[in-house]
Scaffold this active site. Structure first.
Site, PDB file in Angstrom:
ATOM      1  N   LYS A  41       0.862  -1.182   0.000  1.00  0.00           N
ATOM      2  CA  LYS A  41       0.000   0.000   0.000  1.00  0.00           C
ATOM      3  C   LYS A  41       0.896   1.228   0.000  1.00  0.00           C
ATOM      4  CE  LYS A  41      -3.574   2.357   2.610  1.00  0.00           C
ATOM      5  NZ  LYS A  41      -4.615   2.253   3.641  1.00  0.00           N
ATOM      6  N   LYS A  52      -2.516  -1.593  -3.661  1.00  0.00           N
ATOM      7  CA  LYS A  52      -3.167  -0.353  -4.019  1.00  0.00           C
ATOM      8  C   LYS A  52      -2.244   0.825  -3.985  1.00  0.00           C
ATOM      9  CE  LYS A  52      -5.593   1.569  -0.345  1.00  0.00           C
ATOM     10  NZ  LYS A  52      -6.552   1.533   0.717  1.00  0.00           N
TER      11      LYS A  52
HETATM   12  C1  PBG Z   1      -7.624   2.945   5.518  1.00  0.00           C
HETATM   13  C2  PBG Z   1      -7.824   2.893   4.056  1.00  0.00           C
HETATM   14  C3  PBG Z   1      -7.651   3.913   3.101  1.00  0.00           C
HETATM   15  C4  PBG Z   1      -8.091   3.406   1.886  1.00  0.00           C
HETATM   16  C5  PBG Z   1      -8.478   2.102   2.124  1.00  0.00           C
HETATM   17  N1  PBG Z   1      -8.284   1.784   3.468  1.00  0.00           N
HETATM   18  C6  PBG Z   1      -7.229   5.312   3.253  1.00  0.00           C
HETATM   19  C7  PBG Z   1      -5.888   5.713   3.594  1.00  0.00           C
HETATM   20  O1  PBG Z   1      -4.957   4.914   3.756  1.00  0.00           O
HETATM   21  O2  PBG Z   1      -5.736   6.915   3.754  1.00  0.00           O
HETATM   22  C8  PBG Z   1      -8.146   4.165   0.606  1.00  0.00           C
HETATM   23  C9  PBG Z   1      -9.149   3.661  -0.375  1.00  0.00           C
HETATM   24  C10 PBG Z   1      -9.494   4.610  -1.471  1.00  0.00           C
HETATM   25  O3  PBG Z   1      -8.861   5.652  -1.676  1.00  0.00           O
HETATM   26  O4  PBG Z   1     -10.471   4.282  -2.170  1.00  0.00           O
HETATM   27  N2  PBG Z   1      -6.332   2.984   5.960  1.00  0.00           N
END
Ligand code: PBG
Length: 328
Positions: free
Chosen positions: A200, A253
């Site tokens: 991530k 992601k």
């Molecule tokens: C929680 C989380 C996030 C996303 C998914 N789980 C946000 C972040 O890390 O700030 C982002 C998903 C999206 O942008 O659609 N940590």
């Protein structure tokens, strides 16, 4: 040789198409909020809503009718605190949603995945416990890894208890997959798989999500726990570590700016791989649709096929319902 021979008609093209997209490959994120009959639009994400539990069940019915693979649940708690207690409370918002979905017919046809993180529940908006590090002028605030693990594990167990089919940690703390696996096993949830957001990246493309989930960090950023977007080798190490710790599946992601990472992971590991086409990817496409600059149907499907072609077995996407309508 004439490559164009096989492109002449749609039936010929269909016959030799290498990558297929089906509704069952798609996972639809839901943002569950308190109340009844609530469907409040997220400004930066056309077609996405904060939904009360009853509305989430209706949404699940449609998702099941369309043959989607599953739902990924996020929560907007009634109130937030320093630790993010709303994440693991027995009657937390996601736990309420899970129980209601599990009892519905639709809920049985979908894989119910619960996002495990604290950022939606903490007053400071970080994904873990914030502590003061150091003294005097050099003191600063840090997200403490090891004290966060216990809270994440508690969250995952409470979600499994409430009916989650899969738990999906997205916090990026070190060692959280092992901590969650241990906690699930000792609570008797030996059969609950972990979908780890193994790679991530600290991305600008999460911007609209933070409006949807009201989870923007109140100070600083997430770069001390989410990965630097420049690093592919590091992503592969994260993935290997999570698999060693017991991840059953991995999620990567964002998707579109990181397709090389999806491909590299596909070539290296055997576990199922999902990619998350995140909020910013959705919003930027929508912005272009609104301007009439891109054809919505074609651009949406092309973006999803591209992610599958890169090697993702399944895709988390806010386009899931719209795409499925075109695919059935
Ligand atoms: C929680 C989380 C996030 C996303 C998914 N789980 C946000 C972040 O890390 O700030 C982002 C998903 C999206 O942008 O659609 N940590």
């Amino acid at each position: 040789m004439r490559m164009r021979r096989m492109r002449r008609t749609e039936p010929l093209r269909a016959l030799v198409r290498e990558t297929v997209l089906t509704p069952g490959d798609l996972i639809y994120p839901l943002f569950i909020c308190p109340g009844k009959g609530v469907r409040s639009p997220v400004g930066s994400m056309p077609g996405v809503f904060n939904l009360s539990v009853d509305e989430a069940v209706r949404e699940a019915e449609e998702a099941a009718r369309l043959g989607l693979g599953g739902l990924l649940l996020f929560g907007l708690p009634e109130s937030k605190d320093e630790q993010g207690a709303g994440a693991w409370e027995e009657n937390g918002i996601v736990q309420q949603g899970l129980r209601a979905l599990k009892q519905s017919e639709a809920g049985k046809k979908l894989v119910l995945i619960a996002d495990v993180c604290l950022c939606e529940y903490t007053s400071h908006g970080h994904c873990g416990v914030v502590v003061k590090a150091g003294d005097g002028p050099n003191a600063n605030f840090e997200v403490d890894n090891d004290s966060t693990l216990d809270l994440l594990a508690r969250t995952a167990v409470s979600q499994a208890k409430a009916g989650a089919d899969v738990v999906a940690p997205s916090d990026m703390m070190d060692g959280r997959v092992a901590a969650i696996r241990r906690a699930l096993d000792s609570a008797g949830f030996t059969q609950t798989p972990i979908l780890s957001y193994a790679s991530k990246f600290a991305s600008a493309f999460y911007g609209p999500f933070r409006e949807a989930a009201d989870s923007a960090p109140q100070f600083g950023d997430r770069k001390s726990y989410q990965m630097d977007g420049a690093n592919l080798r590091e992503a592969l190490r994260e993935i290997e570590l999570d698999i060693e710790e017991g991840a059953d599946m991995i999620l990567m992601k964002p998707a579109m700016p990181y397709l090389d990472v999806v491909r590299a992971a596909r070539e290296r590991v055997g576990v199922p791989i999902g990619a998350y086409q995140v909020s910013g990817e959705y919003s930027m496409l929508h912005a272009a649709f609104q301007k009439g600059w891109l054809d919505p149907t074609r651009a949406m499907l092309e973006s999803l096929v591209g992610i599958r072609r890169a090697g993702a077995d399944f895709i988390v996407t806010y386009f899931a319902k719209e795409a499925a309508r075109l695919l059935v």
